[in-house]
Design an enzyme around this catalytic site. Sequence first.
Site, PDB file in Angstrom:
ATOM      1  CB  THR A  27      -0.972   0.083   1.207  1.00 27.57           C
ATOM      2  OG1 THR A  27      -1.412   1.372   1.613  1.00 27.57           O
ATOM      3  CG2 THR A  27      -0.017  -0.426   2.535  1.00 27.57           C
ATOM      4  CD  GLU A  64      -2.075   5.191   4.801  1.00 30.16           C
ATOM      5  OE1 GLU A  64      -1.566   5.171   5.721  1.00 30.16           O
ATOM      6  OE2 GLU A  64      -2.589   6.080   4.273  1.00 30.16           O
ATOM      7  CE1 TYR A 104      -4.126  -1.762   5.840  1.00 32.48           C
ATOM      8  CE2 TYR A 104      -3.102   0.351   5.076  1.00 32.48           C
ATOM      9  CZ  TYR A 104      -3.613  -0.983   4.800  1.00 32.48           C
ATOM     10  OH  TYR A 104      -3.923  -1.101   3.439  1.00 32.48           O
ATOM     11  CE  LYS A 136      -2.150  -4.144   3.757  1.00 37.18           C
ATOM     12  NZ  LYS A 136      -2.477  -5.197   3.042  1.00 37.18           N
TER      13      LYS A 136
HETATM   14  P1  NAP Z   1     -11.640  -4.462   2.294  1.00 36.84           P
HETATM   15  O1  NAP Z   1     -12.813  -4.206   1.194  1.00 36.84           O
HETATM   16  O2  NAP Z   1     -11.626  -3.907   3.336  1.00 36.84           O
HETATM   17  O3  NAP Z   1     -11.429  -6.231   2.265  1.00 36.84           O
HETATM   18  C1  NAP Z   1     -10.711  -6.826   3.267  1.00 36.84           C
HETATM   19  C2  NAP Z   1     -10.936  -8.329   2.996  1.00 36.84           C
HETATM   20  O4  NAP Z   1     -10.054  -8.919   3.895  1.00 36.84           O
HETATM   21  C3  NAP Z   1     -12.385  -8.621   3.290  1.00 36.84           C
HETATM   22  O5  NAP Z   1     -12.704  -9.696   2.610  1.00 36.84           O
HETATM   23  C4  NAP Z   1     -12.313  -9.142   4.670  1.00 36.84           C
HETATM   24  O6  NAP Z   1     -13.174 -10.122   5.135  1.00 36.84           O
HETATM   25  C5  NAP Z   1     -10.876  -9.871   4.756  1.00 36.84           C
HETATM   26  N1  NAP Z   1     -10.326 -10.171   6.149  1.00 36.84           N
HETATM   27  C6  NAP Z   1     -10.032  -9.073   6.977  1.00 36.84           C
HETATM   28  N2  NAP Z   1      -9.555  -9.825   8.080  1.00 36.84           N
HETATM   29  C7  NAP Z   1      -9.590 -11.211   7.678  1.00 36.84           C
HETATM   30  C8  NAP Z   1      -9.069 -12.541   8.429  1.00 36.84           C
HETATM   31  N3  NAP Z   1      -8.657 -12.416   9.699  1.00 36.84           N
HETATM   32  N4  NAP Z   1      -9.147 -13.471   7.810  1.00 36.84           N
HETATM   33  C9  NAP Z   1      -9.772 -13.647   6.523  1.00 36.84           C
HETATM   34  N5  NAP Z   1     -10.224 -12.563   5.755  1.00 36.84           N
HETATM   35  C10 NAP Z   1      -9.888 -11.378   6.708  1.00 36.84           C
HETATM   36  O7  NAP Z   1     -10.251  -4.320   1.411  1.00 36.84           O
HETATM   37  P2  NAP Z   1      -9.955  -3.576  -0.129  1.00 36.84           P
HETATM   38  O8  NAP Z   1     -10.079  -2.303  -0.421  1.00 36.84           O
HETATM   39  O9  NAP Z   1     -10.672  -4.707  -0.954  1.00 36.84           O
HETATM   40  O10 NAP Z   1      -8.318  -4.208   0.071  1.00 36.84           O
HETATM   41  C11 NAP Z   1      -7.636  -5.313  -0.420  1.00 36.84           C
HETATM   42  C12 NAP Z   1      -6.220  -5.234   0.165  1.00 36.84           C
HETATM   43  O11 NAP Z   1      -5.618  -4.330  -0.420  1.00 36.84           O
HETATM   44  C13 NAP Z   1      -6.236  -4.955   1.617  1.00 36.84           C
HETATM   45  O12 NAP Z   1      -5.087  -5.843   2.006  1.00 36.84           O
HETATM   46  C14 NAP Z   1      -5.740  -3.491   1.724  1.00 36.84           C
HETATM   47  O13 NAP Z   1      -5.160  -3.586   3.127  1.00 36.84           O
HETATM   48  C15 NAP Z   1      -4.645  -3.530   0.536  1.00 36.84           C
HETATM   49  N6  NAP Z   1      -5.094  -2.104  -0.005  1.00 36.84           N
HETATM   50  C16 NAP Z   1      -6.281  -1.370  -0.404  1.00 36.84           C
HETATM   51  C17 NAP Z   1      -6.197  -0.225  -1.070  1.00 36.84           C
HETATM   52  C18 NAP Z   1      -7.394   0.462  -1.333  1.00 36.84           C
HETATM   53  O14 NAP Z   1      -7.362   1.608  -1.476  1.00 36.84           O
HETATM   54  N7  NAP Z   1      -8.445  -0.221  -1.424  1.00 36.84           N
HETATM   55  C19 NAP Z   1      -4.835   0.432  -1.381  1.00 36.84           C
HETATM   56  C20 NAP Z   1      -3.643  -0.331  -1.051  1.00 36.84           C
HETATM   57  C21 NAP Z   1      -3.878  -1.644  -0.271  1.00 36.84           C
HETATM   58  P3  NAP Z   1     -14.820  -9.858   5.610  1.00 36.84           P
HETATM   59  O15 NAP Z   1     -15.483  -9.296   4.630  1.00 36.84           O
HETATM   60  O16 NAP Z   1     -14.932 -10.930   6.313  1.00 36.84           O
HETATM   61  O17 NAP Z   1     -14.414  -8.504   6.370  1.00 36.84           O
HETATM   62  O1  G4F Z   2     -10.585   6.787   2.709  1.00 41.26           O
HETATM   63  P1  G4F Z   2      -9.585   6.776   3.966  1.00 41.26           P
HETATM   64  O2  G4F Z   2     -10.126   6.017   5.105  1.00 41.26           O
HETATM   65  O3  G4F Z   2      -8.482   5.883   3.248  1.00 41.26           O
HETATM   66  P2  G4F Z   2      -6.901   5.807   3.576  1.00 41.26           P
HETATM   67  O4  G4F Z   2      -6.651   6.187   5.251  1.00 41.26           O
HETATM   68  O5  G4F Z   2      -6.078   6.692   2.621  1.00 41.26           O
HETATM   69  O6  G4F Z   2      -6.452   4.277   3.587  1.00 41.26           O
HETATM   70  C1  G4F Z   2      -6.919   3.559   2.203  1.00 41.26           C
HETATM   71  O7  G4F Z   2      -6.027   3.727   1.270  1.00 41.26           O
HETATM   72  C2  G4F Z   2      -4.870   3.174   1.624  1.00 41.26           C
HETATM   73  C3  G4F Z   2      -3.857   3.417   0.354  1.00 41.26           C
HETATM   74  O8  G4F Z   2      -3.297   4.580   0.605  1.00 41.26           O
HETATM   75  C4  G4F Z   2      -5.095   1.489   1.893  1.00 41.26           C
HETATM   76  F1  G4F Z   2      -4.107   0.941   2.167  1.00 41.26           F
HETATM   77  C5  G4F Z   2      -5.991   1.409   2.875  1.00 41.26           C
HETATM   78  O9  G4F Z   2      -6.305  -0.028   3.229  1.00 41.26           O
HETATM   79  C6  G4F Z   2      -7.181   2.173   2.610  1.00 41.26           C
HETATM   80  O10 G4F Z   2      -7.833   1.455   1.762  1.00 41.26           O
HETATM   81  O11 G4F Z   2      -9.186   8.014   4.260  1.00 41.26           O
HETATM   82  C7  G4F Z   2      -8.676   8.933   3.278  1.00 41.26           C
HETATM   83  C8  G4F Z   2      -8.377  10.277   3.732  1.00 41.26           C
HETATM   84  C9  G4F Z   2      -7.665  10.173   5.085  1.00 41.26           C
HETATM   85  O12 G4F Z   2      -6.790  11.350   4.993  1.00 41.26           O
HETATM   86  C10 G4F Z   2      -8.374  10.642   6.182  1.00 41.26           C
HETATM   87  O13 G4F Z   2      -7.895  11.170   7.434  1.00 41.26           O
HETATM   88  O14 G4F Z   2      -9.593  11.000   4.092  1.00 41.26           O
HETATM   89  C11 G4F Z   2      -9.436  11.504   5.348  1.00 41.26           C
HETATM   90  N1  G4F Z   2     -10.851  11.619   5.981  1.00 41.26           N
HETATM   91  C12 G4F Z   2     -11.484  12.827   6.333  1.00 41.26           C
HETATM   92  N2  G4F Z   2     -12.631  12.669   6.650  1.00 41.26           N
HETATM   93  C13 G4F Z   2     -11.718  10.574   6.208  1.00 41.26           C
HETATM   94  C14 G4F Z   2     -12.819  11.084   6.797  1.00 41.26           C
HETATM   95  N3  G4F Z   2     -11.510   9.336   6.214  1.00 41.26           N
HETATM   96  C15 G4F Z   2     -12.462   8.355   6.508  1.00 41.26           C
HETATM   97  N4  G4F Z   2     -12.429   7.154   6.503  1.00 41.26           N
HETATM   98  N5  G4F Z   2     -13.587   8.968   7.279  1.00 41.26           N
HETATM   99  C16 G4F Z   2     -13.736  10.440   7.496  1.00 41.26           C
HETATM  100  O15 G4F Z   2     -14.937  10.820   7.833  1.00 41.26           O
END
Ligand code: NAP
Ligand code: G4F
Length: 349
Positions: free
Chosen positions: A130, A132, A155, A159
């Site tokens: 990520t 992050e 987190y 990671k």
């Molecule tokens: P998400 O929607 O939160 O999905 C997370 C998945 O992990 C869900 O299927 C969840 O299952 C499963 N999970 C959590 N804890 C678990 C456990 N203990 N055992 C088995 N499964 C578990 O996340 P996403 O946005 O699809 O992201 C996928 C991956 O990419 C994550 O690792 C995230 O950290 C990483 N990532 C995401 C982003 C982004 O912007 N989306 C960017 C960079 C990296 P449940 O449905 O049961 O909760």
């Molecule tokens: O949508 P966010 O919670 O995503 P964040 O923290 O960037 O993390 C996501 O992206 C990462 C990749 O860079 C992944 F690794 C991670 O698993 C996840 O998918 O927040 C985005 C930004 C932050 O700066 C947060 O402080 O939005 C700001 N924010 C402002 N108001 C808020 C809010 N975030 C959330 N969740 N809720 C609010 O009300």
Amino acid sequence: MKKIALITGITGQDGSYLSELLLSKDYKVHGIVRRHSFKGTERIQHLIDDAKYKDKFFLHYGDVTDSCSLSNIIREIQPDEVYNLAAQSHVGVSFKVPEYTAEATGVSTIKLLEAIRQNKVDTKFYQASTSELFGGIPSTAPQSEKTPFYPKSPYGAAKLYSYWITVNYRESYGMFACNGILFNHESPRRGEDFVTRKISLAVANIIKGNQEKLSLGNLNAKRDWGFAGDYVEGMYLMLQQDNPDDYVLATNETHTVRDFVNAAFDEVGIKIKWRGEGINEKGYDSKTDKLLIDVNPKFFRPAEVEFLLGDPSKAEKILNWKRKVNFEELVKMMVRADLNQLKKIFEVT
Ligand code: NAP
Ligand code: G4F
């Protein structure tokens, strides 16, 4: 022979899009699901129900914190490709459950890698790393595979371990193991507690008269937001190369949370006028002066990643990957989907 893929986190946003992609390429797709007290498979229900995937789409109970289940599943299905997407993926929540986040987002990766190694399964491995990881070095931008890491949350720290143990297993055991360093990617399937979906849902609810206003945290945070459907293609491409490597996937554009709010309300014909500063900043409907957005410090994090902007040029050059959906299209897609979804609920009730 059909290829066999195993996806952890199959019920999540990315897991659902990746499943669709791999099924469209005629893979057999296996996923690990944890037991929920109620459902939990909404994002993949259409695949579970589709008769044409009856012999192609399989779910196994397991948990990435439970090495027994991981080892049994790996041994049983002998996957060609493993996509490790499971994590406690919410940065804000990781400050509330830091130890569990370390287990589910960090230590789980070594459990999976060891399950592969000890069972001598010849497979390719994708780790969901990520942006992050870059966290707190705002002066370095755009961020690439060469940018130093400085995680700013439990987190991010978890990671970081997963990133390095993936590199370590590649170097120590010659495993085909890759890190996709993915910048934020969103979609109509995004969890409702991430900021983009919170905004698109609120816009739809405000328009339908179900919600008065939207409360947010840091409006100034900048993110490089892309579409999840584009990013799962990059994950797949990483595992189709001759050699394992680590790649950034990003759009190379950055926007504030405030920009996302403006664009989302714009989609329903509302122009936001901002007044005040810091925790007193508020957004009003420029026509009616109705208060629509305020700031609530409860959404601030103990430490914040202020600025993310990714350089995807390595992935573009080597994987021939390029994002297709831009920022404006993404916002429109999410707001439209939430408006349609709410319309459906209203039509049946
Ligand atoms: P998400 O929607 O939160 O999905 C997370 C998945 O992990 C869900 O299927 C969840 O299952 C499963 N999970 C959590 N804890 C678990 C456990 N203990 N055992 C088995 N499964 C578990 O996340 P996403 O946005 O699809 O992201 C996928 C991956 O990419 C994550 O690792 C995230 O950290 C990483 N990532 C995401 C982003 C982004 O912007 N989306 C960017 C960079 C990296 P449940 O449905 O049961 O909760
Ligand atoms: O949508 P966010 O919670 O995503 P964040 O923290 O960037 O993390 C996501 O992206 C990462 C990749 O860079 C992944 F690794 C991670 O698993 C996840 O998918 O927040 C985005 C930004 C932050 O700066 C947060 O402080 O939005 C700001 N924010 C402002 N108001 C808020 C809010 N975030 C959330 N969740 N809720 C609010 O009300």
